[in-house]
Scaffold this motif. Structure first.
Motif, PDB file in Angstrom:
ATOM      1  N   SER A  51      43.967  47.492  43.667  1.00 17.77           N
ATOM      2  CA  SER A  51      43.228  46.317  43.212  1.00 17.77           C
ATOM      3  C   SER A  51      43.238  45.295  44.337  1.00 17.77           C
ATOM      4  CB  SER A  51      43.852  45.721  41.949  1.00 17.77           C
ATOM      5  OG  SER A  51      43.223  44.488  41.639  1.00 17.77           O
ATOM      6  N   VAL A  52      42.099  45.156  44.998  1.00 20.89           N
ATOM      7  CA  VAL A  52      42.014  44.210  46.115  1.00 20.89           C
ATOM      8  C   VAL A  52      42.180  42.781  45.615  1.00 20.89           C
ATOM      9  CG1 VAL A  52      40.536  43.344  47.963  1.00 20.89           C
ATOM     10  CG2 VAL A  52      40.555  45.792  47.431  1.00 20.89           C
ATOM     11  N   SER A  53      41.580  42.475  44.472  1.00 19.63           N
ATOM     12  CA  SER A  53      41.630  41.102  43.961  1.00 19.63           C
ATOM     13  C   SER A  53      43.039  40.697  43.552  1.00 19.63           C
ATOM     14  CB  SER A  53      40.675  40.954  42.767  1.00 19.63           C
ATOM     15  OG  SER A  53      41.081  41.814  41.709  1.00 19.63           O
ATOM     16  N   GLU A  54      43.819  41.661  43.019  1.00 19.46           N
ATOM     17  CA  GLU A  54      45.186  41.349  42.597  1.00 19.46           C
ATOM     18  C   GLU A  54      46.188  41.586  43.716  1.00 19.46           C
ATOM     19  OE1 GLU A  54      46.044  40.031  39.763  1.00 19.46           O
ATOM     20  OE2 GLU A  54      43.991  40.022  38.965  1.00 19.46           O
TER      21      GLU A  54
END
Length: 513
Positions: A51-54
């Motif tokens: 998960s790039v965003s997390e």
């Protein structure tokens, strides 16, 4: 090392070897892999999710107790049908089972050998491509090696055993079936023009109106909004034992009829092929081409057996009336002629109510036949008006209009209109400028065809139907005819369906025209 992005495969809808794709809406699932062959511990793999965003990542795997084992062999297509000369590409699939007895999705394998149980029906090559060579059923077979894994005890290494893998599937080779003849039943009897003509497609279905070779190209007539019933003949090659099939007929892309039948030998006659709905709801001429199809598996799949037509179809308002045509000397003809149907239905031009039908036919007669008060076709059939040089008189026009209407099931009465003291007598007078002693009245009307302006008439003929007088000589309709002049301008108007019986009298009156 190979990296596989399953999200990318899903979003791009990349198909697998069997054409399957991961559904776009799929958000979770399980990925399983296993070695192929008899060697163990040749594959190590993990699942990584990021998960790039997390800003998080995970990596993990679940180990099987043993590699997947061969469970079953399958050939696709599962149940093939093909016409003689066609080619069906069979492919071999293998289905495996995990050591937890979970069945996996079948996948394609390369077979070591291929075979056909009846080479006179189907021949198969080294890659599974099967050629249909004769009618019948054969089983296509394929074989290859599979591996079955076992574990002697928990924690012990897994052992593999090579086993023969095998798949088999039937292929039915259909004969070449072709539509060769089509006819109709329950239709209105038609005769060919000119008189006396020969019968066309009798209602008992004794003769076809269409053939694939030597086409008679004959028409058929039904009342508008009627369902039609057909009979057909099929050619079958090679000869086959009796078997049950379905026959379907389509008009364009619309299925209009189907029939369960048994066919055998080299030809088959099929009767009672009835449409499930009407093909036409107006009075007109149509020329549909029908597509014929056959199903050998109770309608699961269909194959074309050819087209029939175009079929010339006349749609009448009602059942044609008996003795549709009568001429001036009261000779009647019993037959419904194809020429009369052609004219009446083409003139009607898709009308469905009597007023519109009658008006269109009345106008059609006027446009196609020159009105010439000085020429009569005499004792001939009213249809002869179409081939009479110079045209013909009003009674011939009226007889023709009445006959065309009766041909499509609309009755009418020919009315003769003249000036005279009673229905048996016509009173003549003299036209001063010409010396003509034939007229009984004069009307005010523009010149038309070969009739002059404000003509003097001995009589005039119209057709009374649907509460209106229709005048096919002029292409008009009205409720009465106004005389501008008669002998002494006081002679009574007579209207009768029959000519006067007493000799016409000359009054001695002379008009000034």
């Amino acid at each position: 090392t190979i990296a596989i992005d399953f999200r990318e495969i899903r979003d791009a809808q990349t198909p697998d070897r069997l054409g399957g794709v991961i559904p776009l809406g799929l958000e979770h699932g399980q990925i399983a892999w296993s070695v192929k062959g008899g060697d163990n511990k040749t594959l190590s793999a993990r699942s990584e999710q990021i998960s790039v965003s997390e800003g998080v990542a995970s990596t993990y795997s679940c180990a099987n107790c043993c590699p997947d084992s061969y469970y079953d062999g399958i050939l696709i297509p599962y149940d093939a049908e093909e016409g003689i000369g066609g080619v069906v590409p069979f492919r071999a699939l293998q289905q495996d089972s995990t050591c937890f007895q979970t069945l996996g999705t079948p996948y394609e394998v390369v077979a070591d050998w291929w075979d056909s149980t009846d080479v006179e029906v189907a021949e198969v090559d080294s890659v599974g491509d099967t050629t249909a060579v004769g009618a019948g059923t054969s089983y296509i077979q394929a074989g290859w090696s599979g591996y079955v894994w076992s574990q002697p005890d928990v924690g012990q290494p897994c052992n593999s055993e090579q086993v023969p893998a095998y798949g088999s599937g039937p292929i039915e080779i259909r004969p070449t079936v072709t539509i060769t003849e089509v006819g109709f039943t329950g239709d209105h009897p038609i005769h060919k023009w000119p008189h006396p003509g020969t019968a066309i497609d009798n209602p008992d279905g004794s003769s076809p109106t269409w053939k694939s070779t030597g086409n008679p190209n004959d028409p058929v007539a039904y009342t508008k909004s009627a369902n039609i019933t057909m009979f057909a003949k099929l050619s079958i090659s090679p000869s086959i034992p009796e078997r049950n099939v379905k026959i379907r007929v389509k008009n364009g892309s619309t299925g209009i009829a189907s029939r369960d039948v048994a066919i055998s030998g080299t030809s088959a006659n099929i009767t009672g092929i009835s449409t499930t709905s009407a093909l036409e709801s107006t009075v007109k001429k149509t020329t549909p081409t029908f597509t014929w199809e056959i199903s050998y598996n109770d309608g699961s799949s269909w194959s074309s057996i050819g087209n029939s037509g175009p079929h010339t179809m006349y749609w009448t308002y009602s059942t044609p009336l008996s003795y549709p045509f009568q001429n001036d000397i009261d000779v009647s003809w019993p037959h419904t002629y194809d020429e009369a149907l052609k004219r009446a239905c083409e003139y009607s031009f898709g009308e469905e109510v009597p007023a519109g039908i009658i008006w269109n036919i009345n106008e059609g007669v006027d446009l196609d036949i020159n009105y010439n008060p000085s020429i009569s076709i005499g004792d001939k059939h009213p249809l002869e008006a179409y081939s009479t040089p110079g045209g013909c008189q009003c009674s011939d026009h009226a007889n023709l209009l009445r006959g065309l209407l009766r041909t499509i099931g609309i009755d009418g009465t020919r009315l003769l209109i003249w000036a005279g003291p009673d229905s048996n007598t016509l009173t003549r007078y003299k036209v001063g400028s010409t010396g003509d002693t034939n007229p009984s009245f004069r009307i005010i009307r523009a010149a038309h065809d070969s009739a002059g302006q404000n003509p003097h008439f001995k009589f005039h003929a119209v057709v009374s139907t649907n509460g209106t007088w229709y005048d096919p000589s002029y292409g008009m309709s009205y409720s009465s005819l106004s005389f501008n002049e008669t002998a002494f301008n006081n002679t009574a108007q007579q209207t009768s369906s029959s000519f006067w019986t007493e000799p016409s009298t000359f009054s001695g009156f002379e008009c000034g025209h």
